[in-house]
Design a protein around this motif. Structure first.
Motif, PDB file in Angstrom:
ATOM      1  N   LYS A 121      34.608  55.231  66.519  1.00 47.18           N
ATOM      2  CA  LYS A 121      34.212  55.794  65.234  1.00 47.18           C
ATOM      3  C   LYS A 121      32.980  55.049  64.745  1.00 47.18           C
ATOM      4  O   LYS A 121      33.002  53.817  64.604  1.00 47.18           O
ATOM      5  N   PRO A 122      31.879  55.761  64.494  1.00 49.40           N
ATOM      6  CA  PRO A 122      30.651  55.083  64.062  1.00 49.40           C
ATOM      7  C   PRO A 122      30.892  54.215  62.828  1.00 49.40           C
ATOM      8  O   PRO A 122      31.561  54.610  61.878  1.00 49.40           O
ATOM      9  N   GLY A 123      30.355  53.003  62.894  1.00 42.56           N
ATOM     10  CA  GLY A 123      30.487  52.081  61.776  1.00 42.56           C
ATOM     11  C   GLY A 123      31.829  51.390  61.678  1.00 42.56           C
ATOM     12  O   GLY A 123      32.015  50.522  60.818  1.00 42.56           O
ATOM     13  N   HIS A 124      32.783  51.736  62.535  1.00 42.56           N
ATOM     14  CA  HIS A 124      34.109  51.126  62.465  1.00 42.56           C
ATOM     15  C   HIS A 124      34.497  50.428  63.768  1.00 42.56           C
ATOM     16  O   HIS A 124      34.694  49.213  63.783  1.00 42.56           O
TER      17      HIS A 124
ATOM     18  N   GLN B 223      34.367  48.517  67.073  1.00 40.30           N
ATOM     19  CA  GLN B 223      33.439  47.571  67.682  1.00 40.30           C
ATOM     20  C   GLN B 223      33.578  47.599  69.204  1.00 40.30           C
ATOM     21  O   GLN B 223      34.686  47.440  69.724  1.00 40.30           O
TER      22      GLN B 223
ATOM     23  N   ASP C 219      24.617  50.116  66.915  1.00 43.70           N
ATOM     24  CA  ASP C 219      24.011  49.497  65.737  1.00 43.70           C
ATOM     25  C   ASP C 219      24.457  48.041  65.634  1.00 43.70           C
ATOM     26  O   ASP C 219      25.572  47.694  66.036  1.00 43.70           O
TER      27      ASP C 219
ATOM     28  N   HIS D  84      28.508  48.432  66.920  1.00 46.89           N
ATOM     29  CA  HIS D  84      29.146  49.678  66.515  1.00 46.89           C
ATOM     30  C   HIS D  84      28.354  50.880  67.047  1.00 46.89           C
ATOM     31  O   HIS D  84      27.147  50.782  67.248  1.00 46.89           O
TER      32      HIS D  84
ATOM     33  N   ARG E 270      26.276  54.132  66.746  1.00 43.82           N
ATOM     34  CA  ARG E 270      25.347  54.642  65.735  1.00 43.82           C
ATOM     35  C   ARG E 270      25.852  55.962  65.166  1.00 43.82           C
ATOM     36  O   ARG E 270      26.438  56.794  65.849  1.00 43.82           O
ATOM     37  N   HIS E 271      25.600  56.195  63.884  1.00 44.44           N
ATOM     38  CA  HIS E 271      25.775  57.511  63.288  1.00 44.44           C
ATOM     39  C   HIS E 271      24.656  58.404  63.804  1.00 44.44           C
ATOM     40  O   HIS E 271      23.482  58.047  63.757  1.00 44.44           O
TER      41      HIS E 271
END
Length: 269
Positions: free
Chosen positions: A214-217, A219, A244, A265, A267-268
């Motif tokens: 999940k982007p941003g969550h 690792q 990211d 993470h 990237r979106h």
């Protein structure tokens, strides 16, 4: 044929299934294979019990220490490359166990973890010992018995489990972000990957990362050992640009040489 010292179920089935009918060809089971326990071969008609189907090679048992954590490891070195442990997996397990890079490697306690291409599962089992909420070891279906055996040896069957995961089918797996959302579960916290960067597998691996993270969550913790220019280009041009906040460190021991650790993470888009 002698049985193994632990008198496990597969060996008893070998003695009973293979030995009783030795003189009666018509009574033999339709499926019969060798399994190895304690280094000794047994005949069984169970196609799942006692190890990897069709394997009749060396069974290697080791005790390996990673910081304060000691693991009992079984490998099947004559079977296939994924049935042995390799330097990057050992180094990642050691780095996690020793908290070698505070601020780089994520905290494991209470987290949900999945390992890609786990093989014998050293990094995953270290996470289980470190208090992860849950750990899933994934690989090809033929490696699941070996992974289960190692979980059993280390008392981790309550925290860790194994599952088949072909990278090009990751989007349909129960571990994907979409599948976990549908079942009411949060996305995975940590995705482990050691020694998985091969230029021949670049598209399936990228598909798996996109499906499972999940982007941003989530690792990604990637342990990479450089082997050839093609793999290096794949890492630098296809994997790292999808991440990211990438953090990097090198980790080495005299026994296993050096591995590169990358944490980031997705990237979106």
């Amino acid at each position: 044929m002698a049985s193994c010292s632990s008198a496990c179920a597969a060996c008893w089935s070998g003695l009973l299934g293979g030995g009783q009918n030795a003189g009666h060809q018509e009574d033999k089971p339709t499926v019969c294979r060798l399994v190895y326990h304690g280094g000794l071969p047994m005949v069984t008609n169970d196609v799942t019990e006692g190890g990897m189907p069709g394997y009749s090679g060396l069974v290697k048992n080791e005790t390996i220490g990673f910081g304060q954590i000691t693991l009992q490891i079984e490998t099947w070195p004559d079977y296939r490359i994924g049935a042995s442990h390799w330097p990057s997996g050992r180094l990642l397990a050691k780095a996690l166990a020793e908290s070698a890079f505070p601020g780089l490697l994520p905290e494991i306690e209470g987290r949900t973890v999945l390992e890609l291409g786990a093989g014998p599962g050293l990094p995953s089992m270290v996470c289980g010992k470190l208090g992860a909420a849950s750990v899933v070891l994934t690989d090809l279906v033929e490696l699941l018995p070996l992974m289960n055996r190692n979980l059993e040896l280390n008392g981790l069957l309550n925290t860790c489990r194994v599952d088949v995961l072909d990278w090009d089918g990751a989007a349909a797996s129960p571990h994907s972000v979409a599948s976990r959302h549908r079942s009411g579960d949060a996305a995975l916290d940590i995705l482990l990957a050691a020694d998985v960067v091969y230029i021949e597998e670049q598209e399936p691996l990228i598909e798996a990362l996109v499906a499972l993270m999940k982007p941003g969550h989530t690792q990604l913790v990637l342990a990479y050992k450089n082997r050839n220019p093609g793999d290096r280009r794949y890492l630098q041009e296809r994997i790292l640009p999808r991440l990211d906040g990438v953090r990097f460190a090198e980790f080495s021991t005299p026994e296993d040489g050096r591995t590169e650790l990358y944490v980031g993470h997705l990237r979106h888009l």
